[in-house]
Design a protein around this motif. Structure first.
Motif, PDB file in Angstrom:
ATOM      1  N   MET A  27      -3.341  -8.128  -7.594  1.00  0.00           N
ATOM      2  CA  MET A  27      -3.164  -6.740  -7.963  1.00  0.00           C
ATOM      3  C   MET A  27      -4.521  -6.056  -8.037  1.00  0.00           C
ATOM      4  SD  MET A  27      -0.277  -6.665 -10.871  1.00  0.00           S
ATOM      5  CE  MET A  27       1.190  -5.961 -10.211  1.00  0.00           C
TER       6      MET A  27
ATOM      7  N   ILE B 204      -6.811  -2.062 -12.808  1.00  0.00           N
ATOM      8  CA  ILE B 204      -6.285  -0.858 -13.448  1.00  0.00           C
ATOM      9  C   ILE B 204      -7.427   0.134 -13.591  1.00  0.00           C
ATOM     10  CG2 ILE B 204      -5.334   0.042 -15.599  1.00  0.00           C
ATOM     11  CD1 ILE B 204      -3.777  -2.597 -15.815  1.00  0.00           C
TER      12      ILE B 204
ATOM     13  N   ASP C 169      -1.228   1.577 -18.808  1.00  0.00           N
ATOM     14  CA  ASP C 169      -0.897   0.982 -17.518  1.00  0.00           C
ATOM     15  C   ASP C 169      -0.456  -0.448 -17.771  1.00  0.00           C
ATOM     16  OD1 ASP C 169      -1.374   2.948 -15.537  1.00  0.00           O
ATOM     17  OD2 ASP C 169      -3.523   2.699 -15.802  1.00  0.00           O
TER      18      ASP C 169
ATOM     19  N   ALA D  92       1.077  -4.010 -16.017  1.00  0.00           N
ATOM     20  CA  ALA D  92       1.356  -4.806 -14.823  1.00  0.00           C
ATOM     21  C   ALA D  92       2.190  -5.994 -15.263  1.00  0.00           C
ATOM     22  CB  ALA D  92       0.055  -5.274 -14.183  1.00  0.00           C
TER      23      ALA D  92
ATOM     24  N   VAL E  67       8.487  -5.118 -17.140  1.00  0.00           N
ATOM     25  CA  VAL E  67       7.727  -3.927 -17.510  1.00  0.00           C
ATOM     26  C   VAL E  67       8.626  -2.861 -18.131  1.00  0.00           C
ATOM     27  CG1 VAL E  67       5.814  -4.334 -15.919  1.00  0.00           C
ATOM     28  CG2 VAL E  67       7.749  -2.962 -15.167  1.00  0.00           C
TER      29      VAL E  67
ATOM     30  N   THR F 244       9.087   1.639 -11.256  1.00  0.00           N
ATOM     31  CA  THR F 244       7.819   0.927 -11.151  1.00  0.00           C
ATOM     32  C   THR F 244       7.211   1.190  -9.777  1.00  0.00           C
ATOM     33  OG1 THR F 244       8.934  -1.043 -10.323  1.00  0.00           O
ATOM     34  CG2 THR F 244       8.576  -0.908 -12.712  1.00  0.00           C
TER      35      THR F 244
ATOM     36  N   ARG G 165       4.694  -0.695  -6.627  1.00  0.00           N
ATOM     37  CA  ARG G 165       4.236  -1.976  -6.069  1.00  0.00           C
ATOM     38  C   ARG G 165       3.063  -1.725  -5.133  1.00  0.00           C
ATOM     39  NH1 ARG G 165       7.963  -6.057  -6.755  1.00  0.00           N
ATOM     40  NH2 ARG G 165       9.991  -5.351  -7.473  1.00  0.00           N
ATOM     41  N   ASP G 166       2.109  -2.626  -5.154  1.00  0.00           N
ATOM     42  CA  ASP G 166       0.992  -2.578  -4.205  1.00  0.00           C
ATOM     43  C   ASP G 166       1.370  -3.473  -3.028  1.00  0.00           C
ATOM     44  OD1 ASP G 166      -0.574  -0.938  -5.838  1.00  0.00           O
ATOM     45  OD2 ASP G 166      -1.427  -2.654  -6.904  1.00  0.00           O
TER      46      ASP G 166
ATOM     47  N   GLN H  51       0.809  -7.415  -2.563  1.00  0.00           N
ATOM     48  CA  GLN H  51       0.402  -7.981  -3.847  1.00  0.00           C
ATOM     49  C   GLN H  51       1.643  -8.318  -4.680  1.00  0.00           C
ATOM     50  OE1 GLN H  51      -2.844  -8.506  -4.806  1.00  0.00           O
ATOM     51  NE2 GLN H  51      -3.368  -7.881  -2.732  1.00  0.00           N
TER      52      GLN H  51
ATOM     53  N   GLY I 124       3.982  -8.651  -8.078  1.00  0.00           N
ATOM     54  CA  GLY I 124       4.157  -7.919  -9.323  1.00  0.00           C
ATOM     55  C   GLY I 124       4.384  -6.431  -9.149  1.00  0.00           C
TER      56      GLY I 124
ATOM     57  N   ARG J 225       3.898  -2.360 -11.362  1.00  0.00           N
ATOM     58  CA  ARG J 225       3.131  -1.592 -12.349  1.00  0.00           C
ATOM     59  C   ARG J 225       3.967  -0.424 -12.845  1.00  0.00           C
ATOM     60  NH1 ARG J 225      -2.748  -1.838 -12.033  1.00  0.00           N
ATOM     61  NH2 ARG J 225      -3.281  -3.499 -10.609  1.00  0.00           N
TER      62      ARG J 225
ATOM     63  N   ARG K 140       3.172   3.248 -15.438  1.00  0.00           N
ATOM     64  CA  ARG K 140       2.215   4.031 -16.225  1.00  0.00           C
ATOM     65  C   ARG K 140       2.994   4.894 -17.201  1.00  0.00           C
ATOM     66  NH1 ARG K 140      -2.944   6.990 -13.821  1.00  0.00           N
ATOM     67  NH2 ARG K 140      -3.699   4.888 -14.163  1.00  0.00           N
TER      68      ARG K 140
END
Length: 78
Positions: free
Chosen positions: A1, A4, A18, A20, A27, A46, A48-49, A52, A54, A56, A58
């Protein structure tokens, strides 16, 4: 990830959180637990990257806006 990123707010007492986590359920459960204690703007989804693991989320909170606990029947009888 990805790391942040810092966010700077114009007013004391405002908070950006933030989070993760491994999955959406994790989350969202964290967000629900925090939202029970503080007045906050919750996220609907949420992010996602790509490539990557997981997810995230905010959240934004005003620490000066604490949610009052509802009174229990025992305390109301006193």
């Amino acid at each position: 990830m990805e790391p942040i990123q810092q966010a700077h707010l114009a007013e004391p007492g405002l908070l950006v959180i933030d989070v993760a986590g491994a999955d959406d359920a994790t989350v969202m459960a964290f967000q629900d637990a925090i939202a029970q204690m503080w007045a906050m703007a919750t996220a609907e989804r949420t992010t996602r990257d790509p490539g990557q693991p997981g997810v995230r989320i905010r959240m934004y909170s005003g620490l000066r806006q604490v949610i009052e606990e509802t009174s229990s029947p025992e305390s109301a009888a006193r």
